[in-house]
Enzyme design. Structure first.
Site, short mmCIF file in Angstrom:
data_model
loop_
_atom_site.label_atom_id
_atom_site.label_comp_id
_atom_site.label_asym_id
_atom_site.label_seq_id
_atom_site.Cartn_x
_atom_site.Cartn_y
_atom_site.Cartn_z
N ASP A 396 0.82 -1.21 0.00
CA ASP A 396 0.00 0.00 0.00
C ASP A 396 0.85 1.27 0.00
O ASP A 396 2.03 1.25 0.37
CB ASP A 396 -0.89 -0.02 1.25
CG ASP A 396 -2.19 0.75 1.07
OD1 ASP A 396 -2.30 1.52 0.10
OD2 ASP A 396 -3.10 0.56 1.89
N GLU A 451 -14.04 1.67 0.11
CA GLU A 451 -13.46 2.22 1.33
C GLU A 451 -13.88 3.67 1.57
O GLU A 451 -13.84 4.15 2.70
CB GLU A 451 -11.93 2.16 1.26
CG GLU A 451 -11.35 0.78 1.35
CD GLU A 451 -9.82 0.83 1.35
OE1 GLU A 451 -9.25 1.55 2.19
OE2 GLU A 451 -9.22 0.16 0.52
#
Length: 894
Positions: A396, A451
């Site tokens: 990430d 998200e």
């Protein structure tokens, strides 16, 4: 072209030969030829590249060299429709300007045919057929430019080739695209992580600024999807910059790009055709380099139980919560569970992976890219997680399209492949053919996904035609318990088909799936890779209905933005004979409804849809006795073991009552069940183990024990363990399955008062409540982890967050206050805080700024006569992010 030409009446015959030579030379430049290169001389020319035998409405690219200034342009057409108007080509290096004053040198055309297989995507076995024309041009001072143009049935691409060895520094490209000014557009503003919504505009009317790939334009019934392919550390990625005039210039991420020659730049790519062509195209992968892995047998796409949207960081630090999601995956036959940001501050990951593998589930691990940005870090971390048994990584926050970051992508993909670890990139660049070259890349985020919590239906329905058209997209659907619902349950379920992703990270809670049994049933059946993809209907930002084939079954998914209505689904993609179609849609009561239909390829399914609704379905051959398309799924019981109390205090010689309860919630029964309690040496437990030959779903087994604490035991924390053992009859090879829950018993030191046992006069905390005997968690009480400083776990203390303050009444009864203070290990090296201790409003102690890398700071001070003690936490001057501050072992002595 005629083989000879008549001389103009009255013209001298001596002019015929030069005129004929000029005419033949122009023909040599204008016609696409195969085999030997065609030579070109002179400053100007126009060349057309197309597929041999292409129909009238086929795709063509037209390259033109302006004789006046030696500049190049490229035009793209679909039949008679100009989809991309003439736009500049060229490149400028530190050594040469190859964007103007060019002269044509040579041209060579060949047919490119490649057959390859993928591990992910909309079509696993592929054949790429393209016509390639390689042009060479000469610029000022003899500098050479190669231009390679490829045309396929589904689009156009070009790249530059700078021949010769040595270092090449590219300062900019002159490359641009020019859709017709009135063309409709679906654009997303550029950001380094590609997490912005798509919005409609027109090509010329879009606001000036930078836009991300892919960018979609519509001209009549034809579309052009602009993007790039084959980007790695030799170069960097680019974006489109609109100056307000309808031209979209290619802007590199870096001020300049330096590489070793010969250099071939990325492909500037336009997928051209109708919406079916755009969504079904594999052109971006077709242009990418072949797979660098000889053996892909270890690569296994699949469905993932993902806990982030059901507890966020606190859930990632909680072994019990992660075991719960492993059990969820095992109960539905999903092959993976993903543990996200937070687990690295724990020590139980090998235990979780062993627990999961016993249940047939593999674990994927989140990691920040900076944890792997050096060769030394990769050499230590990757073998370690592989030894544990992890199946792959979610990496990430790369958040860059620079050449430096793409060189890192090269390194991490080589090294993860060497250790046979799957990869999911978040906070990442767009897929640019990487899944062909590195088949262990299962998916990439690069999307304004679930998200965000508030993805509107119009934004969601733009994605199949834009972002997801160029590669796998980790949208993370099914997070029913999170955010604001913008589409119906059936539409959310449809995303498992509408959105393609090699790993589908399903974000629902255990309760969310249990409340939607038809949804859970469909998710057990739907695959994540496809043999064939068909767009059945839809428009960007309005709706999308897909049929995707896996083996001999077709799966349907449809989603729309707008009012309730009826979706008409044509079935002419089916073969002959009769088929069974099962459709899951929204019912009138808000629940999900499953309907069965016997159909043929001549039929049309009429599916009622809710507002912002949709549907999902599967279709299989109708055979005698078949009443469902479902295939058998191996499930383990979804169980829950609890131990009560989780924490207790007892004096030496005292006792603690413990209750254990083992329940089978779904997918039962469990057999040969045994419930026991383990205690430390010298401790005793009154109560027998409890057993059951079989526990069906919905039933539970309980055990009660009285645990006696030895009279001479030392103060401190002690662990008791409630253990359940059982078997799963549907998976006999799994053996005896075990699950454990601890009971922590703390034996206090005589004569000591712990601050966490006192009432608070006032409390204020920067995030959530002040936690007693646990670290600061999320917003709810008692959702923290163990108090941990520099690897030491403390049973007693206060978990706080800057800026915070706790006031307790002492009444002048205590002499000393002691504690160990610092930033809790759960935030790693992040977080900066300062601690203050006040007595009756007078400052007794102020620490300097402490961060997550500092050791615990010892506090030891005289509080004689103090009636009111104030414990204060301040941020370190850089904001309060990750400022989890512990007052560990905070105690008062008389």
């Amino acid at each position: 072209m005629p083989r000879s030409s008549r001389m103009s009446p009255g013209g001298p015959r001596r002019t015929l030969l030069p005129a004929l030579l000029t005419l033949l030379l122009s023909a040599a430049l204008a016609l696409t030829t195969l085999g030997a290169p065609a030579r070109a001389a002179g400053p100007g020319g126009t060349w057309t590249v197309h597929q041999p035998g292409a129909p009238r409405d086929g795709v063509t690219a037209v390259v033109r060299l302006d004789p006046a200034d030696g500049t190049l342009t490229l035009t793209a057409r679909k039949g008679a429709t100009t989809v991309l108007e003439p736009a500049p080509l060229g490149i400028v290096t530190s050594a040469a300007d190859l964007a103007s004053e060019l002269r044509a040198d040579s041209r060579h055309t060949r047919q490119v045919t490649e057959r390859y297989s993928m591990t992910t995507g909309k079509q696993l076995r592929r054949t790429a057929r393209m016509t390639e024309t390689r042009f060479t041009f000469t610029g000022r001072d003899g500098a050479r430019l190669g231009l390679v143009v490829r045309v396929a049935d589904d689009g156009v691409a070009y790249r530059y080739v700078l021949p010769g060895p040595g270092t090449v520094t590219v300062e900019r490209e002159a490359s641009a695209f020019r859709p017709p000014a009135a063309a409709r557009a679906w654009l997303t503003p550029y950001s380094v992580n590609y997490e912005r919504l798509y919005a409609p505009a027109t090509a010329a009317g879009a606001a000036p600024g930078a836009y991300a790939y892919p960018a979609l334009f519509q001209v009549g019934n034809t579309y052009a999807l602009l993007t790039e392919s084959d980007v790695d550390g030799r170069y960097d990625a680019s974006r489109l910059v609109h100056e307000g005039d309808g031209r979209y210039t290619v802007r590199l991420a870096d001020p300049e790009v330096t590489s070793e020659g010969p250099l071939a730049t990325p492909w500037r790519t336009a997928v051209v055709g109708d919406l079916a062509t755009v969504t079904e195209s594999t052109l971006v992968d077709d242009l990418a380099p072949p797979s660098r892995l000889a053996d892909t047998s270890w690569i296994r796409p699949g469905k993932v139980a993902w806990s982030w949207l059901d507890g966020f960081g606190a859930a990632q630090r909680d072994l019990v919560a992660q075991q719960r999601f492993v059990d969820l995956a095992a109960a539905h036959g999903w092959p993976y569970a993903l543990v996200d940001d937070g687990w690295k501050t724990t020590d139980w990951m090998p235990e979780l992976i062993a627990y999961a593998r016993q249940r047939g589930v593999d674990v994927l691990l989140w990691v920040h890219w900076t944890d792997l940005d050096t060769a030394a870090e990769r050499a230590e971390f990757l073998p370690q997680v592989k030894r544990w048994g992890a199946a792959g990584l979610k990496i990430d926050f790369m958040d860059s399209d620079s050449q430096e970051r793409f060189r890192w992508y090269d390194d991490i993909l080589r090294d993860t492949a060497r250790h046979r670890l799957l990869v999911n990139f978040h906070g990442a660049t767009l897929p640019k053919g990487v899944q062909r070259t590195w088949p262990h890349v299962m998916t990439l985020e690069a999307v304004y996904g679930a998200e965000q919590g508030t993805v509107p239906a119009a934004g969601l329905t733009a994605l199949p035609y834009t972002r997801n058209a160029v590669g796998s997209m980790d949208y993370t659907p099914m997070g029913f318990q999170f955010g604001t619902r913008t589409v119906s349950d059936a539409a959310e379920l449809a995303l498992s088909v509408v959105f393609e992703s090699g790993l589908q990270n399903f974000a629902g809670s255990v309760a969310a799936y249990r409340e939607r049994p038809e949804l859970a049933r469909f998710l057990e059946q739907v695959p994540t890779v496809w043999d064939e993809t068909r767009l059945l209907s839809g428009l960007p930002g309005e709706s999308a209905t897909f049929a995707r084939r896996h083996g001999d079954r077709w799966f349907l998914g449809g989603v729309h933005a707008g009012e309730a209505g009826t979706e008409r689904v044509r079935l002419d993609f089916l073969g002959g004979g009769r088929w069974l179609a099962e459709v899951v849609r929204d019912g009138e009561d808000g629940g999900l409804l499953r309907e069965r239909h016997v159909v043929t390829r001549r039929d049309v399914l009429d599916v009622p849809t809710a507002e912002h609704g949709g549907f999902a379905g599967q279709i299989c051959r109708l055979t005698p006795g078949r009443d469902t398309c479902d295939r058998p799924v191996t499930r383990l019981p979804l169980t829950a073991l609890t131990a009560d109390p989780a924490r207790a205090e007892a004096d030496p010689g005292g006792s603690v009552a413990v209750t254990g309860r083992f329940a089978v919630e779904e997918s039962g029964p469990a057999t040969d069940v045994r419930l026991t309690l383990d205690v430390p040496d010298g401790w005793t437990a009154d109560g027998d183990g409890t057993t059951a030959a079989e526990l069906p779903a919905g039933e539970a087994l309980s055990g009660d024990w009285t645990v006696r604490v030895p009279s001479g035991v030392r103060p401190g924390g002690y662990d008791l363990t409630v253990r359940a053992e059982y078997r799963a009859p549907d998976r006999p090879g799994s053996g005896v399955l075990r699950v454990e829950r601890p009971v922590r018993v703390f034996v206090p030191e005589p004569g000591v008062t712990y601050v966490s046992d006192l009432p608070f006069t006032t409390e204020r905390n920067g995030w959530g409540p002040v936690e007693r005997d646990m670290s600061n968690g999320e917003r709810d009480p008692a959702d923290g982890g163990p108090l941990t400083l520099a690897g030491t776990v403390y049973d007693k203390g206060l978990g706080t967050h800057a800026a915070g303050e706790i006031v307790v009444e002492l009444g002048g009864e205590y002499r000393r206050f002691t504690a160990e203070v610092g930033v809790d290990d759960e935030v790693g090296a992040k977080g900066t805080v300062a601690f203050e201790v006040l007595g009756d409003g007078r400052t007794l102690l102020t620490t300097g700024v402490l961060d997550g890398a500092d050791p615990a700071f010892p506090v030891d001070m005289d509080v004689t006569g103090v009636r009111q003690l104030t414990l204060r936490v301040l941020d370190g001057g850089d904001g309060v992010d990750s400022d989890h501050a512990d007052w560990a072992d905070a105690r008062l002595a008389p």
